[in-house]
Write a protein that holds these residues in place. Structure first.
Motif, PDB file in Angstrom:
ATOM      1  N   LEU A 107       4.689 -10.242  -1.409  1.00 44.74           N
ATOM      2  CA  LEU A 107       5.033  -9.619  -0.130  1.00 44.74           C
ATOM      3  C   LEU A 107       6.431 -10.020   0.332  1.00 44.74           C
ATOM      4  O   LEU A 107       7.084  -9.271   1.060  1.00 44.74           O
ATOM      5  N   LEU A 108       6.899 -11.178  -0.095  1.00 41.83           N
ATOM      6  CA  LEU A 108       8.246 -11.606   0.275  1.00 41.83           C
ATOM      7  C   LEU A 108       9.301 -10.675  -0.306  1.00 41.83           C
ATOM      8  O   LEU A 108      10.377 -10.521   0.264  1.00 41.83           O
ATOM      9  N   LEU A 109       8.995 -10.040  -1.430  1.00 42.28           N
ATOM     10  CA  LEU A 109       9.938  -9.105  -2.040  1.00 42.28           C
ATOM     11  C   LEU A 109      10.074  -7.825  -1.220  1.00 42.28           C
ATOM     12  O   LEU A 109      11.085  -7.126  -1.310  1.00 42.28           O
ATOM     13  N   VAL A 110       9.080  -7.515  -0.419  1.00 36.92           N
ATOM     14  CA  VAL A 110       9.077  -6.285   0.364  1.00 36.92           C
ATOM     15  C   VAL A 110       9.863  -6.444   1.667  1.00 36.92           C
ATOM     16  O   VAL A 110      10.332  -5.449   2.233  1.00 36.92           O
ATOM     17  N   LEU A 111      10.034  -7.661   2.141  1.00 33.72           N
ATOM     18  CA  LEU A 111      10.682  -7.873   3.442  1.00 33.72           C
ATOM     19  C   LEU A 111      12.028  -7.162   3.592  1.00 33.72           C
ATOM     20  O   LEU A 111      12.289  -6.567   4.639  1.00 33.72           O
ATOM     21  N   PRO A 112      12.912  -7.192   2.589  1.00 28.75           N
ATOM     22  CA  PRO A 112      14.205  -6.501   2.788  1.00 28.75           C
ATOM     23  C   PRO A 112      14.090  -4.979   2.902  1.00 28.75           C
ATOM     24  O   PRO A 112      14.965  -4.334   3.457  1.00 28.75           O
ATOM     25  N   ILE A 113      13.022  -4.407   2.392  1.00 25.10           N
ATOM     26  CA  ILE A 113      12.882  -2.943   2.402  1.00 25.10           C
ATOM     27  C   ILE A 113      11.659  -2.505   3.196  1.00 25.10           C
ATOM     28  O   ILE A 113      11.082  -1.456   2.927  1.00 25.10           O
ATOM     29  N   VAL A 114      11.279  -3.273   4.191  1.00 21.24           N
ATOM     30  CA  VAL A 114      10.044  -3.002   4.933  1.00 21.24           C
ATOM     31  C   VAL A 114      10.080  -1.628   5.613  1.00 21.24           C
ATOM     32  O   VAL A 114       9.066  -0.941   5.673  1.00 21.24           O
ATOM     33  N   GLY A 115      11.213  -1.201   6.098  1.00 24.15           N
ATOM     34  CA  GLY A 115      11.310   0.106   6.761  1.00 24.15           C
ATOM     35  C   GLY A 115      11.003   1.249   5.807  1.00 24.15           C
ATOM     36  O   GLY A 115      10.281   2.183   6.149  1.00 24.15           O
ATOM     37  N   ALA A 116      11.568   1.183   4.599  1.00 24.17           N
ATOM     38  CA  ALA A 116      11.321   2.233   3.601  1.00 24.17           C
ATOM     39  C   ALA A 116       9.864   2.230   3.164  1.00 24.17           C
ATOM     40  O   ALA A 116       9.265   3.294   2.973  1.00 24.17           O
ATOM     41  N   VAL A 117       9.289   1.055   3.027  1.00 22.44           N
ATOM     42  CA  VAL A 117       7.894   0.953   2.601  1.00 22.44           C
ATOM     43  C   VAL A 117       6.979   1.526   3.673  1.00 22.44           C
ATOM     44  O   VAL A 117       6.008   2.234   3.362  1.00 22.44           O
ATOM     45  N   GLU A 118       7.260   1.252   4.923  1.00 24.36           N
ATOM     46  CA  GLU A 118       6.451   1.812   6.011  1.00 24.36           C
ATOM     47  C   GLU A 118       6.548   3.325   6.032  1.00 24.36           C
ATOM     48  O   GLU A 118       5.561   4.019   6.259  1.00 24.36           O
ATOM     49  N   GLY A 119       7.743   3.854   5.778  1.00 21.93           N
ATOM     50  CA  GLY A 119       7.917   5.301   5.734  1.00 21.93           C
ATOM     51  C   GLY A 119       7.110   5.927   4.609  1.00 21.93           C
ATOM     52  O   GLY A 119       6.505   6.985   4.774  1.00 21.93           O
ATOM     53  N   LEU A 120       7.093   5.273   3.443  1.00 16.76           N
ATOM     54  CA  LEU A 120       6.312   5.778   2.321  1.00 16.76           C
ATOM     55  C   LEU A 120       4.816   5.732   2.626  1.00 16.76           C
ATOM     56  O   LEU A 120       4.066   6.588   2.179  1.00 16.76           O
ATOM     57  N   GLY A 121       4.397   4.719   3.362  1.00 12.50           N
ATOM     58  CA  GLY A 121       2.983   4.578   3.702  1.00 12.50           C
ATOM     59  C   GLY A 121       2.466   5.688   4.595  1.00 12.50           C
ATOM     60  O   GLY A 121       1.264   5.911   4.677  1.00 12.50           O
ATOM     61  N   ASN A 122       3.373   6.393   5.262  1.00 16.01           N
ATOM     62  CA  ASN A 122       2.971   7.505   6.125  1.00 16.01           C
ATOM     63  C   ASN A 122       3.115   8.852   5.431  1.00 16.01           C
ATOM     64  O   ASN A 122       2.839   9.881   6.030  1.00 16.01           O
ATOM     65  N   SER A 123       3.580   8.854   4.181  1.00 18.52           N
ATOM     66  CA  SER A 123       3.764  10.104   3.436  1.00 18.52           C
ATOM     67  C   SER A 123       2.501  10.426   2.642  1.00 18.52           C
ATOM     68  O   SER A 123       2.146   9.700   1.716  1.00 18.52           O
ATOM     69  N   PRO A 124       1.818  11.529   2.975  1.00 19.07           N
ATOM     70  CA  PRO A 124       0.589  11.879   2.249  1.00 19.07           C
ATOM     71  C   PRO A 124       0.814  12.090   0.749  1.00 19.07           C
ATOM     72  O   PRO A 124      -0.041  11.752  -0.057  1.00 19.07           O
ATOM     73  N   VAL A 125       1.982  12.633   0.358  1.00 17.16           N
ATOM     74  CA  VAL A 125       2.262  12.864  -1.061  1.00 17.16           C
ATOM     75  C   VAL A 125       2.382  11.525  -1.791  1.00 17.16           C
ATOM     76  O   VAL A 125       1.772  11.323  -2.848  1.00 17.16           O
ATOM     77  N   PHE A 126       3.144  10.605  -1.232  1.00 15.40           N
ATOM     78  CA  PHE A 126       3.306   9.295  -1.873  1.00 15.40           C
ATOM     79  C   PHE A 126       1.975   8.551  -1.916  1.00 15.40           C
ATOM     80  O   PHE A 126       1.622   7.958  -2.939  1.00 15.40           O
ATOM     81  N   VAL A 127       1.237   8.580  -0.818  1.00 18.52           N
ATOM     82  CA  VAL A 127      -0.048   7.877  -0.763  1.00 18.52           C
ATOM     83  C   VAL A 127      -1.011   8.466  -1.798  1.00 18.52           C
ATOM     84  O   VAL A 127      -1.710   7.718  -2.505  1.00 18.52           O
ATOM     85  N   SER A 128      -1.029   9.781  -1.931  1.00 12.84           N
ATOM     86  CA  SER A 128      -1.899  10.416  -2.927  1.00 12.84           C
ATOM     87  C   SER A 128      -1.532   9.975  -4.338  1.00 12.84           C
ATOM     88  O   SER A 128      -2.407   9.626  -5.142  1.00 12.84           O
ATOM     89  N   CYS A 129      -0.242   9.985  -4.644  1.00 15.64           N
ATOM     90  CA  CYS A 129       0.210   9.552  -5.979  1.00 15.64           C
ATOM     91  C   CYS A 129      -0.133   8.083  -6.219  1.00 15.64           C
ATOM     92  O   CYS A 129      -0.584   7.716  -7.310  1.00 15.64           O
ATOM     93  N   ALA A 130       0.070   7.249  -5.209  1.00 12.78           N
ATOM     94  CA  ALA A 130      -0.242   5.820  -5.357  1.00 12.78           C
ATOM     95  C   ALA A 130      -1.739   5.609  -5.579  1.00 12.78           C
ATOM     96  O   ALA A 130      -2.141   4.763  -6.390  1.00 12.78           O
ATOM     97  N   LEU A 131      -2.583   6.370  -4.888  1.00 12.95           N
ATOM     98  CA  LEU A 131      -4.027   6.242  -5.078  1.00 12.95           C
ATOM     99  C   LEU A 131      -4.442   6.695  -6.478  1.00 12.95           C
ATOM    100  O   LEU A 131      -5.324   6.094  -7.095  1.00 12.95           O
ATOM    101  N   ILE A 132      -3.809   7.750  -6.978  1.00 13.84           N
ATOM    102  CA  ILE A 132      -4.115   8.221  -8.335  1.00 13.84           C
ATOM    103  C   ILE A 132      -3.709   7.170  -9.365  1.00 13.84           C
ATOM    104  O   ILE A 132      -4.477   6.853 -10.283  1.00 13.84           O
ATOM    105  N   VAL A 133      -2.512   6.604  -9.223  1.00 12.71           N
ATOM    106  CA  VAL A 133      -2.050   5.554 -10.150  1.00 12.71           C
ATOM    107  C   VAL A 133      -2.992   4.355 -10.086  1.00 12.71           C
ATOM    108  O   VAL A 133      -3.391   3.801 -11.122  1.00 12.71           O
TER     109      VAL A 133
END
Length: 153
Positions: free
Chosen positions: A112-138
């Motif tokens: 989780l420490l690796l995510v701290l510098p890019i936390v804003g981008a990660v939060e944005g991806l977490g709200n994207s249904p397309v990204f979330v769907s792909c992540a769930l499939i993977v």
């Protein structure tokens, strides 16, 4: 007014609570499923406070069910610190299971420490249904194939 208050209907709250309660204890992403549920039912974006409260309720349930194990893990954490600083630890005997679990939780949390510098981008991806769907499939493929591997490999 500093805070904007949005009403969450009882039906939406119950539905989100049910999905969180069921999905949290399965090897799937409860947050991902909440995001997809909100998208498919065209719900307004739920306030982050409600999502935090859903996860906090799950944390309380876990603490109630696993109270003894959690107490044992906390005790073992402090025993490990004491043996580390007093050098009384015996390296030839394996650590108790609770101490090993504490170490695994700590090591599993470090990425989780690796995510701290890019936390804003990660939060944005977490709200994207397309990204979330792909992540769930993977994740589904990873779980499927890891289950098929021979034990010990």
């Amino acid at each position: 007014m500093i805070f904007e208050v949005r009403a969450l209907s009882y039906l939406m709250a119950i539905l989100l609570g049910l999905v969180q309660g069921i999905a949290e204890f399965l090897p799937i992403s409860s947050s991902g499923h909440l995001t997809l549920l909100q998208h498919f039912f065209q719900m307004e974006e739920v306030d982050n406070l409600y999502n935090i409260l859903l996860h906090f309720a799950t944390l309380i349930a876990v603490c109630v069910v696993y109270w003894r194990d959690i107490v044992e893990m906390v005790e073992e954490f402090f025993r490990a610190l004491a043996s580390l600083f007093t050098k009384r630890g015996n390296r030839e005997t394996p650590p108790p299971p609770a101490r090993r679990l504490v170490m695994l939780v700590i090591v599993g949390t470090l990425p989780l420490l690796l995510v701290l510098p890019i936390v804003g981008a990660v939060e944005g991806l977490g709200n994207s249904p397309v990204f979330v769907s792909c992540a769930l499939i993977v994740t589904g493929f990873l779980l499927f194939f890891s289950d098929r591997l021979a034990k010990g490999h």
